[in-house]
Design an enzyme around this catalytic site. Structure first.
Site, PDB file in Angstrom:
ATOM      1  N   CYS A  53       0.847  -1.202   0.000  1.00  4.86           N
ATOM      2  CA  CYS A  53       0.000   0.000   0.000  1.00  4.86           C
ATOM      3  C   CYS A  53       0.883   1.254   0.000  1.00  4.86           C
ATOM      4  O   CYS A  53       1.876   1.317   0.721  1.00  4.86           O
ATOM      5  CB  CYS A  53      -0.903  -0.009   1.238  1.00  4.86           C
ATOM      6  SG  CYS A  53      -2.039   1.384   1.261  1.00  4.86           S
ATOM      7  N   CYS A  57       0.550   4.572   7.045  1.00  6.90           N
ATOM      8  CA  CYS A  57      -0.079   4.383   8.362  1.00  6.90           C
ATOM      9  C   CYS A  57       0.863   3.554   9.253  1.00  6.90           C
ATOM     10  O   CYS A  57       1.161   2.403   8.920  1.00  6.90           O
ATOM     11  CB  CYS A  57      -1.431   3.689   8.209  1.00  6.90           C
ATOM     12  SG  CYS A  57      -2.430   4.367   6.866  1.00  6.90           S
ATOM     13  N   CYS A  60       0.263  -0.156  10.321  1.00  7.71           N
ATOM     14  CA  CYS A  60      -0.266  -1.128   9.361  1.00  7.71           C
ATOM     15  C   CYS A  60       0.792  -2.033   8.722  1.00  7.71           C
ATOM     16  O   CYS A  60       1.737  -1.558   8.084  1.00  7.71           O
ATOM     17  CB  CYS A  60      -1.053  -0.399   8.274  1.00  7.71           C
ATOM     18  SG  CYS A  60      -1.866  -1.575   7.169  1.00  7.71           S
ATOM     19  N   CYS A  97     -17.013  -8.806   4.994  1.00 13.56           N
ATOM     20  CA  CYS A  97     -16.301  -7.530   4.825  1.00 13.56           C
ATOM     21  C   CYS A  97     -15.044  -7.747   3.998  1.00 13.56           C
ATOM     22  O   CYS A  97     -14.201  -8.568   4.365  1.00 13.56           O
ATOM     23  CB  CYS A  97     -15.878  -6.969   6.171  1.00 13.56           C
ATOM     24  SG  CYS A  97     -17.237  -6.754   7.314  1.00 13.56           S
ATOM     25  N   CYS A 128     -19.855  -5.521   3.134  1.00 11.05           N
ATOM     26  CA  CYS A 128     -19.101  -4.371   3.625  1.00 11.05           C
ATOM     27  C   CYS A 128     -17.783  -4.341   2.877  1.00 11.05           C
ATOM     28  O   CYS A 128     -17.228  -5.393   2.570  1.00 11.05           O
ATOM     29  CB  CYS A 128     -18.861  -4.529   5.123  1.00 11.05           C
ATOM     30  SG  CYS A 128     -17.797  -3.238   5.808  1.00 11.05           S
ATOM     31  N   CYS A 188     -19.375   2.535   8.555  1.00  6.11           N
ATOM     32  CA  CYS A 188     -18.644   1.820   9.595  1.00  6.11           C
ATOM     33  C   CYS A 188     -17.377   2.633   9.818  1.00  6.11           C
ATOM     34  O   CYS A 188     -16.532   2.709   8.922  1.00  6.11           O
ATOM     35  CB  CYS A 188     -18.320   0.399   9.136  1.00  6.11           C
ATOM     36  SG  CYS A 188     -17.224  -0.477  10.266  1.00  6.11           S
ATOM     37  N   ARG A 260     -18.065  -2.236  17.763  1.00  2.00           N
ATOM     38  CA  ARG A 260     -17.401  -3.501  17.443  1.00  2.00           C
ATOM     39  C   ARG A 260     -16.123  -3.687  18.255  1.00  2.00           C
ATOM     40  O   ARG A 260     -15.240  -2.829  18.237  1.00  2.00           O
ATOM     41  CB  ARG A 260     -17.066  -3.541  15.953  1.00  2.00           C
ATOM     42  CG  ARG A 260     -16.444  -4.869  15.525  1.00  2.00           C
ATOM     43  CD  ARG A 260     -16.063  -4.803  14.065  1.00  2.00           C
ATOM     44  NE  ARG A 260     -17.203  -4.406  13.270  1.00  2.00           N
ATOM     45  CZ  ARG A 260     -17.923  -5.223  12.522  1.00  2.00           C
ATOM     46  NH1 ARG A 260     -17.610  -6.497  12.461  1.00  2.00           N
ATOM     47  NH2 ARG A 260     -18.940  -4.775  11.838  1.00  2.00           N
TER      48      ARG A 260
HETATM   49  N1  SAM Z   1      -6.641   0.612   2.988  1.00  4.16           N
HETATM   50  C1  SAM Z   1      -7.921   0.907   3.448  1.00  4.16           C
HETATM   51  C2  SAM Z   1      -7.935   2.029   4.441  1.00  4.16           C
HETATM   52  O1  SAM Z   1      -6.998   2.245   5.179  1.00  4.16           O
HETATM   53  O2  SAM Z   1      -8.925   2.739   4.482  1.00  4.16           O
HETATM   54  C3  SAM Z   1      -8.654  -0.269   4.029  1.00  4.16           C
HETATM   55  C4  SAM Z   1      -7.956  -1.321   4.861  1.00  4.16           C
HETATM   56  S1  SAM Z   1      -7.235  -0.792   6.400  1.00  4.16           S
HETATM   57  C5  SAM Z   1      -6.270  -2.150   6.839  1.00  4.16           C
HETATM   58  C6  SAM Z   1      -8.634  -0.777   7.509  1.00  4.16           C
HETATM   59  C7  SAM Z   1      -8.394  -0.383   8.947  1.00  4.16           C
HETATM   60  O3  SAM Z   1      -7.759  -1.429   9.653  1.00  4.16           O
HETATM   61  C8  SAM Z   1      -7.499   0.809   9.224  1.00  4.16           C
HETATM   62  O4  SAM Z   1      -8.164   2.013   9.066  1.00  4.16           O
HETATM   63  C9  SAM Z   1      -7.127   0.602  10.674  1.00  4.16           C
HETATM   64  O5  SAM Z   1      -8.028   1.270  11.515  1.00  4.16           O
HETATM   65  C10 SAM Z   1      -7.247  -0.920  10.858  1.00  4.16           C
HETATM   66  N2  SAM Z   1      -5.914  -1.510  11.122  1.00  4.16           N
HETATM   67  C11 SAM Z   1      -4.920  -1.692  10.232  1.00  4.16           C
HETATM   68  N3  SAM Z   1      -3.841  -2.234  10.820  1.00  4.16           N
HETATM   69  C12 SAM Z   1      -4.148  -2.398  12.123  1.00  4.16           C
HETATM   70  C13 SAM Z   1      -3.436  -2.904  13.252  1.00  4.16           C
HETATM   71  N4  SAM Z   1      -2.185  -3.309  13.152  1.00  4.16           N
HETATM   72  N5  SAM Z   1      -4.063  -2.940  14.446  1.00  4.16           N
HETATM   73  C14 SAM Z   1      -5.335  -2.507  14.548  1.00  4.16           C
HETATM   74  N6  SAM Z   1      -6.055  -2.019  13.520  1.00  4.16           N
HETATM   75  C15 SAM Z   1      -5.470  -1.954  12.325  1.00  4.16           C
HETATM   76 FE1  SF4 Z   2      -2.832   1.159   3.385  1.00  2.00          FE
HETATM   77 FE2  SF4 Z   2      -2.845  -0.035   5.724  1.00  2.00          FE
HETATM   78 FE3  SF4 Z   2      -3.108   2.586   5.625  1.00  2.00          FE
HETATM   79 FE4  SF4 Z   2      -5.116   0.993   4.717  1.00  2.00          FE
HETATM   80  S1  SF4 Z   2      -4.387   1.165   6.821  1.00  2.00           S
HETATM   81  S2  SF4 Z   2      -4.271   2.836   3.736  1.00  2.00           S
HETATM   82  S3  SF4 Z   2      -3.920  -0.713   3.915  1.00  2.00           S
HETATM   83  S4  SF4 Z   2      -1.297   1.419   4.986  1.00  2.00           S
END
Ligand code: SAM
Ligand code: SF4
Ligand code: DTB
Length: 347
Positions: A53, A57, A60, A97, A128, A188, A260
Site C-alpha cells: 500500500c 499508516c 499497518c 467484509c 461491507c 462503519c 465492534r
Molecule cells: N486501505 C484501506 C484504508 O486504510 O482505508 C482499508 C484497509 S485498512 C487495513 C482498515 C483499517 O484497519 C485501518 O483504518 C485501521 O483502523 C485498521 N488496522 C490496520 N492495521 C491495524 C493494526 N495493526 N491494528 C489494529 N487495527 C489496524
Molecule cells: Fe494502506 Fe494499511 Fe493505511 Fe489501509 S491502513 S491505507 S492498507 S497502509
C-alpha cells in the site's frame, strides 16, 4: 423524534473519569435501552488485495513503507472471493467484509469490486468493503451494486493523527465519509487505541464520531495489533481497563450504533472480552484471520458465546411492508445460523 445530544469534550471526559463500576453500569443500562444485551453481530473479514500500500499508516503491516514479512497479493478473482464468502456464511457469519490495501480503488479495479458486491449480496449476506478513499462517483457505484456498509476509520483524534499518517489528511477521511453517506450506504467508522495516544485523543476520536451529522451505524474499536517491522511495533501496551472504558464511553455517546470489539481479540482473554460485551460492545470479527493478522479460532468464539449465553444477531428482521417477505426469509436464515452456532459449540 428524539433530539440527539451534541457532546461536549467536558462531558465525554467526565465519563472517562467515572469510577469503573459506575461507568460500566451506565454503559450497560444505555445498551439495554437499544439492544438485546445477549446478541452480538458477527462479520467475517477477507483481504481481497494484500500489501504494497502506498500509504504510510504507522500501525499497518500492509504499508509499502515498512518491511513486515507480509506475502503481497494482487486483487483476488471474483470467484475466489465468493468461495470464501460461502464458507463464512456456512460457519455462521451474517456480514462479509472485504478489505483492500489501496489508497483508493483504481478505475481498472472497480468493475471487479462491483461484481464482488453483487455476488456476495446474492448469497444473502450483508456486504461491507474498505478500499480506502472514495470520490462521490465511486461511492455511488458501490451503493448501486448493493453495498450495505463502507468501512473507513478516522483512526484517532485530529490532534494525534499527524503522528500516525502523513500521506492523507483527516479532512480527506471526512470527505470520503461524506461521499459514503451521500450515496446512501451505512457507515462503519471507528479507530485504533494503544498507539501511544493520550486519553484526550481517545476522547477526541469518540467526540468526532458521536458528533457527526449522523453517527456511524457501526463503530469498530481496534486495539493495536503490534506487527514486527511497523513503527509502532514496540509501543507500550494500553491498560486493558482503559480499552474497556473506551468501549463503554462509545456505547453511551452512540447509543444506537453497533460498537465492534474489533482487532486485538487474539491477545485478550475471555474475561476481557466478556467485560467488553458488558461495556456494550455488540459486534465482532469472526474467523481465524482479520485481514493479515490472527483472530481467535471460530470454534473458540462459538464456545465463548455459549458460555456467556450470547447469540449471533440475526439480520434485520423488521422493516417496511414491501421488504417483509425478504425479511422473513432472512430471519429464517438466521435461525439456521443460531442452530449452527450451538450445535458446533457442543461438539
Ligand atoms: N486501505 C484501506 C484504508 O486504510 O482505508 C482499508 C484497509 S485498512 C487495513 C482498515 C483499517 O484497519 C485501518 O483504518 C485501521 O483502523 C485498521 N488496522 C490496520 N492495521 C491495524 C493494526 N495493526 N491494528 C489494529 N487495527 C489496524
Ligand atoms: Fe494502506 Fe494499511 Fe493505511 Fe489501509 S491502513 S491505507 S492498507 S497502509
Ligand atoms: C477495522 O476497523 N478493523 C478491521 C476492518 N476495519 C477492516 C481491520 C483490522 C486489521 C488488523 C490488522 C490486519 O489484520 O492486517
Amino acid at each position: 423524534m428524539t433530539v440527539r445530544q451534541h457532546w461536549l469534550r467536558a462531558d465525554v471526559q467526565a465519563l472517562f473519569d467515572l469510577p469503573f463500576n459506575d461507568l460500566m453500569f451506565q454503559a450497560q443500562s444505555v445498551h439495554r435501552q437499544h439492544f438485546d444485551p445477549n446478541e452480538v453481530q458477527i462479520s467475517t473479514l477477507l483481504s481481497i488485495k494484500t500489501g504494497a500500500c502506498p500509504e504510510d499508516c504507522k500501525y499497518c503491516p500492509q504499508s509499502g513503507h515498512y518491511n513486515t514479512d507480509l506475502e503481497k497479493e494482487k486483487l483476488m478473482k471474483v470467484q475466489a472471493v465468493i468461495e470464501q464468502a460461502k464458507e463464512a456464511k456456512a460457519t455462521g457469519a451474517s456480514r462479509f467484509c472485504m478489505g483492500a490495501a489501496w489508497r483508493s480503488p483504481s478505475k481498472k479495479d472497480m468493475p471487479m469490486v462491483l461484481d464482488m458486491v453483487r455476488e456476495v449480496k446474492a448469497l444473502g449476506m450483508e456486504t461491507c468493503m474498505t478500499l480506502g478513499m472514495l470520490d462521490g462517483q465511486q461511492a455511488q457505484s458501490l451503493a448501486d451494486a448493493g453495498l450495505d456498509y463502507y468501512n473507513h476509520n478516522l483512526d484517532t483524534s485530529p490532534e494525534f493523527y499527524g503522528e500516525i499518517i502523513t500521506t492523507r489528511t483527516y479532512g480527506d477521511r471526512l470527505e470520503t465519509l461524506d461521499n459514503v453517506r451521500a450515496a446512501g450506504m451505512k457507515v462503519c467508522c471507528g479507530g485504533i487505541v494503544g498507539m501511544g495516544e493520550g486519553q484526550e485523543d481517545r476522547v477526541g476520536l469518540l467526540l468526532q464520531l458521536a458528533n457527526m451529522a449522523e453517527p456511524p451505524e457501526s463503530v469498530p474499536i481496534n486495539m493495536l495489533v503490534k506487527v514486527e517491522g511497523t513503527p509502532l511495533d514496540q509501543i507500550d501496551d494500553l491498560d486493558p481497563f482503559e480499552f474497556i472504558r473506551t468501549i463503554a464511553v462509545a456505547r453511551i455517546i452512540m447509543p444506537q450504533s453497533h460498537v465492534r470489539l474489533s482487532a486485538g481479540r487474539e491477545t485478550m482473554n475471555e474475561q476481557m472480552q466478556a467485560l467488553a460485551f458488558m461495556a456494550g460492545a455488540n459486534s465482532i470479527f469472526y474467523g481465524e484471520k482479520l485481514l493479515t493478522t490472527a483472530n481467535p479460532e471460530a470454534h473458540a468464539d462459538r464456545l465463548l458465546f455459549k458460555r456467556l449465553g450470547i447469540r449471533p444477531e440475526s439480520r434485520v428482521c423488521e422493516g417496511s411492508d414491501d421488504a417483509l417477505a425478504d425479511n422473513v426469509r432472512q430471519c429464517m436464515r438466521s435461525a439456521e445460523q443460531d442452530k449452527f452456532f450451538y450445535d458446533a459449540a457442543n461438539q
